[in-house]
Enzyme design. Sequence first.
Site, mmCIF file in Angstrom:
data_model
loop_
_atom_site.group_PDB
_atom_site.id
_atom_site.type_symbol
_atom_site.label_atom_id
_atom_site.label_comp_id
_atom_site.label_asym_id
_atom_site.label_seq_id
_atom_site.Cartn_x
_atom_site.Cartn_y
_atom_site.Cartn_z
ATOM 1 N N ASP A 69 -64.430 36.396 53.061
ATOM 2 C CA ASP A 69 -64.282 36.265 50.878
ATOM 3 C C ASP A 69 -64.576 38.028 50.250
ATOM 4 O O ASP A 69 -64.814 38.870 51.199
ATOM 5 C CB ASP A 69 -65.178 35.160 50.987
ATOM 6 C CG ASP A 69 -66.954 35.696 51.971
ATOM 7 O OD1 ASP A 69 -66.991 36.401 52.402
ATOM 8 O OD2 ASP A 69 -67.623 34.711 51.887
ATOM 9 N N ASP A 137 -76.392 25.634 49.455
ATOM 10 C CA ASP A 137 -75.447 24.770 48.778
ATOM 11 C C ASP A 137 -74.352 23.828 50.187
ATOM 12 O O ASP A 137 -73.624 23.237 49.390
ATOM 13 C CB ASP A 137 -75.148 25.021 47.955
ATOM 14 C CG ASP A 137 -74.254 26.309 47.578
ATOM 15 O OD1 ASP A 137 -74.086 26.979 48.756
ATOM 16 O OD2 ASP A 137 -73.569 26.236 46.640
ATOM 17 N N HIS A 139 -71.803 26.032 50.837
ATOM 18 C CA HIS A 139 -70.642 27.047 51.072
ATOM 19 C C HIS A 139 -70.617 27.497 52.970
ATOM 20 O O HIS A 139 -71.215 27.480 53.082
ATOM 21 C CB HIS A 139 -70.764 27.518 50.085
ATOM 22 C CG HIS A 139 -71.423 29.097 50.266
ATOM 23 N ND1 HIS A 139 -72.197 29.530 49.024
ATOM 24 C CD2 HIS A 139 -72.132 29.525 51.155
ATOM 25 C CE1 HIS A 139 -73.023 30.208 49.492
ATOM 26 N NE2 HIS A 139 -72.713 30.784 50.393
ATOM 27 N N GLU A 144 -67.638 26.844 47.058
ATOM 28 C CA GLU A 144 -68.914 26.089 46.354
ATOM 29 C C GLU A 144 -68.894 24.857 46.357
ATOM 30 O O GLU A 144 -67.096 24.376 46.508
ATOM 31 C CB GLU A 144 -69.363 26.894 45.212
ATOM 32 C CG GLU A 144 -69.084 27.919 45.023
ATOM 33 C CD GLU A 144 -70.849 28.629 45.794
ATOM 34 O OE1 GLU A 144 -71.227 27.573 46.660
ATOM 35 O OE2 GLU A 144 -71.468 29.944 45.279
HETATM 36 P P1 PGA Z 1 -76.712 33.866 54.758
HETATM 37 O O1 PGA Z 1 -75.762 33.727 54.086
HETATM 38 O O2 PGA Z 1 -76.549 34.241 56.433
HETATM 39 O O3 PGA Z 1 -77.191 34.857 54.401
HETATM 40 O O4 PGA Z 1 -77.560 33.261 54.557
HETATM 41 C C1 PGA Z 1 -74.958 32.476 54.494
HETATM 42 C C2 PGA Z 1 -74.398 32.327 53.675
HETATM 43 O O5 PGA Z 1 -74.267 32.012 52.426
HETATM 44 O O6 PGA Z 1 -72.650 31.462 53.874
#
Ligand code: PGA
Length: 242
Positions: A69, A137, A139, A144
Amino acid sequence: MSLKLIRTNTAEEAGAVAADIFEEQLKKKKDSVLGLATGSTPLPLYRELIRREKEGIIDFSEVKTFNLDEYKGLAPDHPQSYRRFMQENLFDHINIRPENTHVPQGLAVDPTAMCIGYDDMVRQAGLDIQLLGIGHDGHIGFNEPDICFPKFTHEVQLTSMTIEANARFFDSIDDVPKAAFTMGIGTIMTAKKIVMVVSGADKAGIMFDLLHGPVTPQLPASIIQFHNDVVVIGDHAALSRI
Ligand code: PGA
């Protein structure tokens, strides 16, 4: 489903275990296609891959990568863009060819065409491994919670939870982009193997829901229960409820 769960003591150790899987893949196939992720979680893995490349254990000269992404509206050299993150935390330190590294274009003039083109490239190349983190959440990439599982690379509006979680990297929460481009759930599921890395007590709740709950687009990561080759590597804190 074939889901293998590996528990480690620390996040560093989780990175090293993930690096073993990548090393094995690159030894098996020099021109492997790797789906990569950003965030704090993959950093120990990337440090380990850099170390192994420097020591001549692995070779990226024929490897192709596709990132999950990118923020909409950020230039590739913006300090918070995912392209820049990848350059600084991996690509600039290994012998990968720049033209073999792919990240969705945050500044695409025609976002729809960019998304279609990106999705086609990923599917044509064929992901050998897709690396995933997980958001609070549920994702994966920037997919999302939703009423359906998006199939293809597309533009998304970020939830307030994600904007708040990512604000730590920006000067102020108002600077966090409100939209992004992400591989779809369908795109992610084309990978031959999925490697999810997770660390920290703040992920314990979502890991419980992911591994014990139903498959639902309300928890996008739950789709991995339907994949036939998944490895989840987590430290004790993240897997404390499993
Ligand atoms: P993080 O993010 O590794 O910074 O916790 C994970 C994500 O949002 O996919």
